[in-house]
Design a protein around this motif. Structure first.
Motif, PDB file in Angstrom:
ATOM      1  N   CYS A  77      -3.357   1.694  -6.655  1.00 19.25           N
ATOM      2  CA  CYS A  77      -3.129   0.119  -6.577  1.00 19.25           C
ATOM      3  C   CYS A  77      -4.067  -0.757  -7.225  1.00 19.25           C
ATOM      4  O   CYS A  77      -5.490  -0.438  -7.178  1.00 19.25           O
ATOM      5  CB  CYS A  77      -3.138  -0.139  -5.111  1.00 19.25           C
ATOM      6  N   PHE A  79      -5.114  -3.366  -6.778  1.00 21.59           N
ATOM      7  CA  PHE A  79      -5.695  -4.622  -6.130  1.00 21.59           C
ATOM      8  C   PHE A  79      -6.581  -5.432  -6.603  1.00 21.59           C
ATOM      9  O   PHE A  79      -6.694  -6.552  -6.450  1.00 21.59           O
ATOM     10  CB  PHE A  79      -6.213  -4.130  -4.858  1.00 21.59           C
ATOM     11  N   GLU A 435      -2.480  -8.183   0.485  1.00 16.04           N
ATOM     12  CA  GLU A 435      -3.431  -7.134  -0.370  1.00 16.04           C
ATOM     13  C   GLU A 435      -4.615  -7.491   0.326  1.00 16.04           C
ATOM     14  O   GLU A 435      -5.715  -6.757   0.618  1.00 16.04           O
ATOM     15  CB  GLU A 435      -3.264  -7.308  -1.567  1.00 16.04           C
ATOM     16  N   ARG A 491       2.621  -2.459  -6.061  1.00 19.49           N
ATOM     17  CA  ARG A 491       1.301  -3.015  -5.247  1.00 19.49           C
ATOM     18  C   ARG A 491       1.714  -3.058  -3.825  1.00 19.49           C
ATOM     19  O   ARG A 491       0.796  -2.825  -2.885  1.00 19.49           O
ATOM     20  CB  ARG A 491       1.025  -4.599  -5.647  1.00 19.49           C
ATOM     21  N   ALA A 495      -0.688  -1.312  -1.180  1.00 15.89           N
ATOM     22  CA  ALA A 495      -1.171  -2.043  -0.102  1.00 15.89           C
ATOM     23  C   ALA A 495      -0.709  -1.594   1.226  1.00 15.89           C
ATOM     24  O   ALA A 495      -1.445  -1.523   2.344  1.00 15.89           O
ATOM     25  CB  ALA A 495      -0.833  -3.576  -0.101  1.00 15.89           C
TER      26      ALA A 495
END
Length: 510
Positions: A77, A79, A435, A491, A495
């Motif tokens: 991810c 993030f 997120e 994502r 998440a």
DNA sequence: CTTAGGG
DNA sequence: CCCTAAG
């Protein structure tokens, strides 16, 4: 300043853990920008998602397993992308103005109509469901598209401001009676009939078509004896009066949208077509036009169509003595049911956006629809900031075209909110918010990323996330709606995984 | 009022 | 998107 403090109050008020000592948004922004690439919210909260090395270390301190898991997750991810904070301001303006804004860039002034308030109104408005019988869920039960419910007709409406592709949530009931009436669209249909010489003004057909919600009842019927077809030219429909309330500070565009939404809601279910022949309502739907006399080539047949409130009959008895409460007197014409409804346009949006270009997603905020009967008699709390616009008084201008029907929107009948597909930018905002905040704090997500989007409730966001996760898991071919970038979906999964893990972790510790 | 889930 | 049981 003022706005900031109020916002802060809003946040602190929350019972969310870890927020007790949270810094004001401004601070957050600051730290955000400083620590580029780090998903901040460093308030020591466990809810905070901090994927920089530090936090990973921190996590690993608890368990080796965790650490490895994290790494996996993190590797997957993105993030930590240094993206700007995204906040969906208001889909009322759709993609145009909308979008993202830095937390700090947009002053957090108090919202004219708080989310909660809006919700409450919605709830009040939706006490009864008219949900149609559930259709069999073929195969999988996950329905990504909630609109597919049986209630809406596939957008064949013809509003001038409606986007071609956008399908408006028209309820599907037997909007028209089988035979005698011209098919939907609130207007004429039969091409063969229409392209005859009956049209009064050339090129006006289109116009009238798009203004079907106008105020005149057409009435010319002529019989084409040759093919036995009845040619009708309905100039436009007269619809019940509409009563709208909208802040004086609202933009013209939002007024348009408000009206549009009102109309939509009304047409959605509250109306049906009525036929008037020589002043008398034609009740028997099974009679043929011939039998009824509509087919007679008689100039005096005086045929009229009208849109009437579907529930008028049911409702009238109990309210017979109330007319005095109405801010305007009922015309009392047979063909019109004077009903009223107040619409609260969301908020005036600073950004003025041409409403025509983007309608669907912009349809004004959640308008709490309430019958003016109730409103008028109770309070004028709103009259201070909102201008009452008694449509009838405006004259025959644009506003007079606004139909109004309280019945269909009447709280008693409950009105399902119109469907408003999430735009990609909204999705991005949501993803980003999740997120950083996690999947269990929808209220915060709402506050942080959709504070201005009055029509997005935290439940909506939660639901959207649910569908997003689902969407991300299925093959791209199975996805529907505006395609969400794969990157975003990734994502989502990341998440989701992250926060799921987080949750388990917390649960385990307890 | 919020969450979390089922419908 | 709606509805609700639980907190």
């Amino acid at each position: 300043m003022n706005g900031e403090s109020s916002h802060a109050r809003k946040i602190f008020k929350g019972k969310v853990e870890g927020l007790t000592e949270r810094k004001p948004e401004a601070e957050l922004v600051k730290s955000s920008s400083i620590e580029s690439g780090t998903l901040l919210v460093k308030d020591g909260s466990e809810d905070a998602m901090d994927l920089d090395a530090g936090s990973i270390e921190h996590a690993s301190a608890e368990s080796n397993v965790k650490a490895s898991l994290f790494k996996d997750c993190i590797g997957l991810c993105p993030f930590s992308r240094p993206c700007a904070d995204v906040e969906v301001v208001s889909r009322d303006d759709d993609g145009n103005s909308s979008g993202c804004s830095q937390y700090g860039a947009m002053p957090k002034t108090s919202r004219p109509l708080s989310y909660t308030e809006t919700r409450r109104m919605s709830n009040l408005t939706a006490s009864r469901h008219w949900r149609a019988a559930p259709i069999s869920k073929s195969g999988g039960s996950f329905r990504t598209d909630w609109k597919t419910k049986p209630r809406f007709r596939n957008g064949r409406t013809s509003y001038s401001c409606q986007r071609s592709q956008k399908i408006f949530p028209f309820k599907k009931r037997k909007f028209f009676d089988q035979s005698t009436l011209p098919p939907s669209d609130g207007a004429f249909h039969c091409e063969d009939i229409f392209n005859s010489s009956n049209k009064r003004t050339n090129g006006n057909d289109m116009v009238s078509a798009t203004e079907a919600s106008s105020s005149v009842t057409g009435q010319h019927a002529s019989l084409d004896s040759r093919d036995c077809n009845v040619k009708l030219s309905i100039k436009s429909f007269k619809v019940p009066e509409l009563f709208i309330e909208i802040p004086a500070t609202a933009t013209v565009g939002s007024l348009k949208r408000t009206v549009m939404e009102a109309i939509t809601a009304i047409l959605g279910d509250g109306l049906h077509v009525g036929i008037l022949l020589q002043g008398k309502k034609v009740r028997d739907d099974n009679k043929t036009l011939l039998q009824t006399g509509i087919s007679e080539d008689d100039k005096h047949s005086n045929l009229g169509f009208m849109l009437e409130s579907r529930h008028a009959k049911m409702m009238s008895p109990p309210h017979t003595k109330n007319p005095s409460n109405l801010p305007f007197s009922a015309p009392g014409g047979i063909t019109r049911h004077t009903t009223s409804l107040m619409l609260q346009a969301g908020i005036s949006h600073a950004s003025s956006v041409p409403a025509e270009t983007n309608f669907s997603s912009s349809v004004g905020s959640d308008l709490g629809a309430v019958c003016s009967l109730a409103k008028a008699s109770t309070t004028d709390k709103m009259s201070d900031s909102r201008a009452l616009v008694p449509v009838p008084a405006i004259g025959r201008g644009a506003l007079s075209v606004v139909p109004f029907n309280c019945k269909s929107m009447h709280p008693e009948f409950g009105q399902r909110r119109i469907r408003r597909p999430f735009t990609v930018s909204e999705v991005e905002a949501l993803v980003q918010a999740v997120e950083r905040l996690g999947t269990g704090r929808w209220r915060d997500v709402k506050l942080h990323a959709f504070d201005k989007a009055n029509h997005r409730t935290y439940v909506d966001l939660k639901d959207k996330w649910k569908t997003l996760v689902h969407t991300a898991r299925i093959s791209p071919q199975q996805r529907r709606g505006e395609p969400v970038p794969q990157e975003v979906l990734d994502r989502v999964l990341a998440a989701h995984a992250y926060w799921s893990y987080r949750r388990q972790l917390v649960k385990a510790e307890v």
